[in-house]
Design a protein around this motif. Structure first.
Motif, PDB file in Angstrom:
ATOM      1  N   UNK A 439      34.099  32.535  41.462  1.00  0.00           N
ATOM      2  CA  UNK A 439      34.189  33.553  42.523  1.00  0.00           C
ATOM      3  C   UNK A 439      35.342  33.270  43.460  1.00  0.00           C
ATOM      4  N   UNK A 440      35.573  32.007  43.775  1.00  0.00           N
ATOM      5  CA  UNK A 440      36.624  31.646  44.735  1.00  0.00           C
ATOM      6  C   UNK A 440      37.934  31.284  44.049  1.00  0.00           C
ATOM      7  N   UNK A 441      38.172  31.801  42.841  1.00  0.00           N
ATOM      8  CA  UNK A 441      39.384  31.402  42.127  1.00  0.00           C
ATOM      9  C   UNK A 441      40.655  31.972  42.757  1.00  0.00           C
ATOM     10  N   UNK A 465      43.442  35.406  30.543  1.00  0.00           N
ATOM     11  CA  UNK A 465      42.017  35.675  30.295  1.00  0.00           C
ATOM     12  C   UNK A 465      41.170  34.479  30.740  1.00  0.00           C
ATOM     13  N   UNK A 466      41.614  33.281  30.401  1.00  0.00           N
ATOM     14  CA  UNK A 466      40.831  32.098  30.746  1.00  0.00           C
ATOM     15  C   UNK A 466      40.776  31.898  32.259  1.00  0.00           C
ATOM     16  N   UNK A 467      41.866  32.292  32.946  1.00  0.00           N
ATOM     17  CA  UNK A 467      41.846  32.200  34.411  1.00  0.00           C
ATOM     18  C   UNK A 467      40.698  33.029  34.975  1.00  0.00           C
ATOM     19  N   UNK A 473      33.069  30.214  31.781  1.00  0.00           N
ATOM     20  CA  UNK A 473      33.452  29.047  30.971  1.00  0.00           C
ATOM     21  C   UNK A 473      32.820  27.785  31.524  1.00  0.00           C
ATOM     22  N   UNK A 474      32.870  27.642  32.854  1.00  0.00           N
ATOM     23  CA  UNK A 474      32.271  26.460  33.471  1.00  0.00           C
ATOM     24  C   UNK A 474      30.775  26.418  33.181  1.00  0.00           C
ATOM     25  N   UNK A 475      30.125  27.591  33.265  1.00  0.00           N
ATOM     26  CA  UNK A 475      28.675  27.634  33.019  1.00  0.00           C
ATOM     27  C   UNK A 475      28.359  27.229  31.578  1.00  0.00           C
ATOM     28  N   UNK A 476      29.157  27.712  30.642  1.00  0.00           N
ATOM     29  CA  UNK A 476      28.908  27.391  29.237  1.00  0.00           C
ATOM     30  C   UNK A 476      29.145  25.905  28.971  1.00  0.00           C
TER      31      UNK A 476
END
Lengths: 517, 212
Positions: A439-441, A465-467, A473-476
């Motif tokens: 959220x804070x990216x 896309x990864x950004x 991604x972190x959750x996975x």
């Protein structure tokens, strides 16, 4: 004493201009804008370069993938499992397109008006239909083309579907979505349409799922048995009638409706150019008249340290649907964990990834306060904490609510698969931390558009896309390994704690990066 | 009255450039406690740039800025305790005017007295009929009054940085703005005012610097 001046004579109204005046206005506008474009050749050349470059990078990858998929000698193994339920899947896809078209039209819609056009052309005493018709026709063409490409891609992936019917079906769905959208924009009763369409769509979707699972025989299967061309002919007739019908009343779309939709279209364009998909979402959430009702109030705390928690609880009180969504996704996550237990390793891993993503989807709606703060980084400075601490505090209330929301799902998962169900609950802090970091990216850094050549092509689109997918991604990465059951037992608590701490540090760092300090 | 021997704000040879073009400076300023300095100049003269540098939002390309003896960093808690910055309205679209002011009051340690403090500020700033509405539904003038009311719900700042605070305000509201700034100065707050309004500058400041 001077006599009072005679009252001024009001101007005599002139005749309303003929409909041809509208065409002349459009012609002059095009000429004037052509002249202006000629004066800015450099920026035009730059825009063309960027557009061609982007289209080539995205298009070449898509065409390359399409080519290799179409050239494959055999369709993939899983395509055989999809074939029997294809009629239900297509019906679900059409339902989804219809529902999404209505939702989109309530805030944006297919008629891509520019704001200057609303404020300069549509206020003129000329008929509006000639001004708006070209925009609607363009929407039919663009959505039809996108639909056709989607049909082509779907046929390529599934492998057992003929290309021509798939392309035509996709094209018709695209045109139909534009027609539905135009009708929704035109008529002010539209929000009520969504109110009854949503439960109806959910009910139909449930029936289609039941049919796909073999519990019930939906009429779609019988309809599909007649062959694709009969169905497509009927669909083409319906869509054509809808498209013609939707075009007729567009001259009556109120100007304020067009203004708000013009702002949303601009936000989407900027979002695409900036590669910031949340741009339009921020405008959608924060536009005039769109903020949630403030009738429900919570007394603020007396301690400054509790202010962020109060801010977040207030946000959730004013967005009660968030908790409902969270509960639903948490329950689905538990279903995924249960589905993967005891299956072969590949399926276990897939189920664990799905469960992790569903956990992320459960956490995401609860980050209402964090969303608002992250949308305008200056808001971090309204809070009486250093930015890293403020970011972490934004995770407190979502975590507490998520723990409650996940209780039914965790209980069911525990009953079905034992301890692995409890692992679901243990991963919630890490998932919330990952969602916070995503959220804070902040805004996409420009350097990510500079990729390097790899065997898969240029890496820039993947980097972008990864950004944007940092959160999921972190959750996975955090939740999937323990949920898959592949970690040794004693490692699970160690992994859980380590993942939570690392993601919390990462999320806190985002707060520092957002404010530049 | 806040006591201070050292100046509250100093800038020494501050220069700011955007894209190689100098937009501000070199500028040397000195502002004591309770003083009032108006920064004047036409559009593009660098007033807002100076405000951003003093408010800790940008670092100067050359020179040094010190606020209360330290380089200004708006992420520092002490800086935010000591400095009140008023520029464009920033607000949460889902919180009311009253809730924003309560956020500010409690954040500055008002505790249980926040409600009463906010009530008085709302009344004084003519927001009584709008306090339970979201700022997004208000006119720009009322939003500006909400931002201005922030000065009343916190302890006296050592420095107030005001960037065109008079924008969107009607005549009566500008009078109120002037009164609030005068009261702040009497309590010892140093005021740096970037403004287009000669009348406001003459009324609330005793020194002037022209950036044109």
């Amino acid at each position: 004493m001077n006599p009072s001046p005679a009252p001024a004579t009001p101007p005599r109204p002139t005749a309303v201009p003929s409909p041809a005046a509208a065409d002349e206005v459009v012609r002059r506008l095009r000429r004037a804008r052509r002249a202006a474009r000629g004066r800015s050749e450099e920026s035009t050349a730059t825009s063309v370069y960027i557009a061609v470059f982007t289209a080539l990078m995205a298009g070449m990858s898509f065409l390359s993938w399409l080519d290799s998929t179409l050239a494959a000698p055999e369709p993939p193994a899983w395509a055989g499992r999809v074939a029997p339920v294809l009629p239900e899947l297509i019906a679900l896809a059409v339902l989804a397109v219809l529902w999404l078209s209505v939702r989109d039209a309530l805030v944006r819609g297919p008629i891509a008006v520019e704001r200057p056009m609303v404020d300069w052309l549509l206020v003129l005493p000329v008929p509006r239909r000639p001004l708006l018709r070209p925009l609607l026709l363009r929407a039919y063409a663009v959505r039809g083309a996108v639909g056709g490409l989607s049909g082509l891609a779907a046929a390529a992936v599934i492998g057992s579907v003929a290309l021509a019917p798939a392309i035509l079906a996709g094209g018709l769905a695209g045109v139909g979505s534009a027609a539905v959208g135009a009708a929704v924009v035109r008529f002010p009763e539209s929000p009520r349409v969504l109110a009854w369409l949503t439960p109806f769509a959910l009910a139909v979707a449930a029936l289609l799922f039941a049919s796909a699972l073999g519990v019930w025989d939906a009429p779609v299967a019988a309809l599909a048995a007649t062959g694709p061309w009969g169905v497509l002919a009927a669909a083409a007739a319906v869509v054509t009638a809808a498209a013609v019908t939707a075009e007729r009343p567009i001259g009556g779309i109120p100007a304020d409706v067009l203004r708000s939709r013009a702002d949303m279209h601009a936000a989407l364009r900027y979002g695409i150019w900036l590669s910031e998909p949340t741009f339009g979402h921020d405008m959608l959430r924060e536009g005039a008249g769109r903020a949630p009702s403030t009738r429900l109030r919570l007394r603020p705390p007396s301690r400054a340290g509790a202010l962020v928690l109060w801010r977040d609880v207030t946000g959730l009180l004013r967005n009660p649907v968030a908790a409902v969504r969270s509960t639903a996704f948490a329950a689905l996550s538990a279903v995924a964990v249960a589905a993967g237990a005891g299956a072969d390793p590949a399926l276990q891993a897939g189920a664990a990834v799905a469960a992790a993503l569903l956990l992320y989807a459960a956490a995401r709606p609860l980050l209402v306060g964090a969303d608002y703060t992250a949308a305008v980084p200056q808001r971090l400075l309204l809070l009486p904490h250093r930015p890293p601490a403020a970011v972490l505090l934004h995770g407190g209330v979502p975590l507490a609510v998520l723990l409650l929301a996940a209780v039914p799902g965790v209980a069911v998962a525990f009953a079905l698969v034992g301890v692995r169900g409890l692992v679901l609950a243990a991963m919630l802090p890490a998932v919330v931390a990952g969602a916070l970091g995503g959220t804070f990216r902040g805004r996409l850094p420009a350097h990510l558009w500079t990729g390097y050549e790899s065997p898969m092509g240029n890496t820039a689109p993947i980097q972008v896309l990864m950004w944007h997918l940092q959160g999921p991604t972190a959750a996975v990465l955090a939740a999937a390994p323990p949920l898959s059951g592949m970690l040794p037992g004693p490692m699970v608590p160690v992994w859980t704690v380590a993942a939570t701490v690392l993601l919390a540090v990462w999320a806190a760092g985002k707060g520092r990066a957002l404010t530049g300090r | 009255m806040l006591g201070s021997v050292d100046p509250v704000l100093t800038t020494d040879g501050v220069v700011q450039r955007y894209g190689g073009r100098r937009v501000l400076g070199p500028i040397d300023l000195r502002l004591e406690a309770g003083g009032g300095l108006a920064v004047r100049g036409p559009n593009g003269a660098g007033k807002s740039t100076l405000v951003r540098v003093v408010a800790g939002r940008e670092e100067p390309d050359e020179g040094e800025v010190r606020v209360c003896g330290r380089p200004p960093r708006e992420t520092d808690l002490e800086f935010r305790r000591d400095v009140f910055v008023l520029d464009e309205a920033v607000f949460y679209p889902d919180l009311t005017v009253r809730e924003h002011l309560e956020l500010a009051a409690i954040g500055h340690g008002a505790g249980r007295g926040a409600a009463e403090l906010v009530g008085r500020a709302v009344e004084r700033c003519r927001l009584s009929g709008h306090a339970d509405m979201a700022p997004g539904r208000l006119s720009k003038g009322l939003r500006q009054l909400m931002m201005l009311a922030g000065i009343l719900v916190r302890p006296p700042a050592r420095l107030a940085v005001l960037d065109e605070p008079e924008r969107h305000l009607d005549g009566d509201a500008r009078d109120l703005l002037a009164v609030l700034v005068e009261e702040a100065r009497e309590r010892g707050t140093a005021v740096l005012l970037a403004t287009h309004s000669d009348a406001l500058a003459d009324r609330v400041c005793d020194a002037r610097t022209d950036l044109s």
